[in-house]
Design a protein around this motif. Structure first.
Motif, PDB file in Angstrom:
ATOM      1  N   SER A 162       0.830  -1.208   0.000  1.00  0.00           N
ATOM      2  CA  SER A 162       0.000   0.000   0.000  1.00  0.00           C
ATOM      3  C   SER A 162       0.868   1.264   0.000  1.00  0.00           C
ATOM      4  O   SER A 162       0.467   2.300  -0.523  1.00  0.00           O
ATOM      5  N   PHE A 163       2.076   1.179   0.564  1.00  0.00           N
ATOM      6  CA  PHE A 163       2.985   2.339   0.536  1.00  0.00           C
ATOM      7  C   PHE A 163       3.643   2.466  -0.836  1.00  0.00           C
ATOM      8  O   PHE A 163       3.786   3.564  -1.361  1.00  0.00           O
ATOM      9  N   ASN A 166       1.847   4.258  -3.575  1.00  0.00           N
ATOM     10  CA  ASN A 166       1.735   5.720  -3.521  1.00  0.00           C
ATOM     11  C   ASN A 166       3.039   6.468  -3.788  1.00  0.00           C
ATOM     12  O   ASN A 166       3.097   7.680  -3.631  1.00  0.00           O
ATOM     13  N   ASP A 173       3.696   8.723   2.290  1.00  0.00           N
ATOM     14  CA  ASP A 173       3.990   7.294   2.137  1.00  0.00           C
ATOM     15  C   ASP A 173       5.444   7.065   1.715  1.00  0.00           C
ATOM     16  O   ASP A 173       6.058   6.058   2.083  1.00  0.00           O
TER      17      ASP A 173
END
Ligand code: C2E
Ligand code: CA
Ligand code: CA
Length: 244
Positions: A162-163, A166, A173
């Protein structure tokens, strides 16, 4: 299926992560997000998990027999497997049967499992005694404390995708990724990123010295036969690289 993970600096194939699929005669391809929860609910996860370890070890042996350089294979495990008191000794037995050195096996444990079930910590020590590598998967999603991390006898962290998603989009992030890499380096852990899909993400992770990269940008999960091709290609590049 196996998804390759590369050491980009050295253009080397580092690891292949085993990702289960079920080719169902009527339903077609069943993915882990459906399969694993069902296996956990029915208790079949123990047998299924053991099957995965067996298949991985057989594959390792087959690649070696084909004359390929040894590769590390990462295996995902469920909390139910880790809770079994004989998990590490069963694993050791399977390694022996297939004559696979423990250093070539990496056990991936999700950060959420570690935080929710402190009971698995002694199992990490047992796994280290057997000699396999232990990596925390999806790191950063469940807020481990620094104190907790330094107590763990692990070899690496895999940054939560998820980081990675981005990068070049949300600066916060990017800072989190830089912080995770800094923590990992200071604790002497390897640090890996997965879900790498774009050149921007690759550049960022490369610039910040991430040790291993995995994602659709390099390769989707592929059958064992195709890994053989990646193997040859990666090592050819590596040989060229080392000549310069
Ligand atoms: P995971 O361990 O975090 O594995 C990464 C997942 O991301 C895999 O999904 C992989 O196919 C996918 N992926 C890889 N690169 C990319 C990318 O660049 N973009 C995107 N969007 N996705 C990417 P998959 O194969 O569906 O597996 C899902 C989860 O199921 C795994 O997450 C793992 O937690 C679990 N799993 C898979 N195989 C096993 C197994 O043999 N045993 C157990 N207990 N769990 C497994
Ligand atoms: Ca994983
Ligand atoms: Ca993951």
């Amino acid at each position: 299926m196996y998804q390759p993970q590369f050491n980009v600096q050295k253009q080397q194939l580092l690891t292949a992560e085993a990702l289960i699929r079920w080719n169902h005669p009527q339903k077609g391809l069943v993915l882990p997000l459906d399969l694993i929860p069902a296996a956990e609910a029915t208790g079949l996860i123990i047998l299924l998990g053991e099957w995965v370890i067996n298949e991985v070890c057989k594959q390792h042996q087959a690649w070696r027999a084909a004359g390929l350089p040894p590769i590390r294979i990462a295996i995902n495990v469920s909390m139910y497997q880790l809770r079994q008191l004989n998990f590490a000794s069963n694993l050791q037995q399977i390694l022996l049967v297939h004559d696979v050195a423990a250093q070539y096996i990496e056990i991936e444990i999700a950060e959420t499992i570690l935080l929710a079930h402190h009971g698995v910590l002694p199992m990490i020590n047992e796994l280290k005694r057997v000699g396999v590598r232990v990596v925390i998967d999806d790191f950063g999603s469940a807020h481990s404390s620094m104190n907790y991390l330094k107590e763990l006898h692990i070899d690496g962290l895999k940054i939560d995708p998820s980081f990675v998603k981005n990068i070049a989009k949300i600066e916060h992030d990017e800072w989190v990724i830089k912080a995770i890499i800094a923590i990992a380096k200071s604790l002497n852990f390897n640090v890996f990123a997965e879900g790498v899909e774009t050149q921007n993400q690759l550049n960022f992770l490369q610039n910040h010295q991430c040790d291993g990269l995995q994602g659709y940008h390099f390769s989707r999960p592929i059958p064992a036969e195709s890994v053989t091709t990646v193997f040859k290609h990666a090592y050819t590049i590596n040989e060229e690289w080392s000549r310069h």
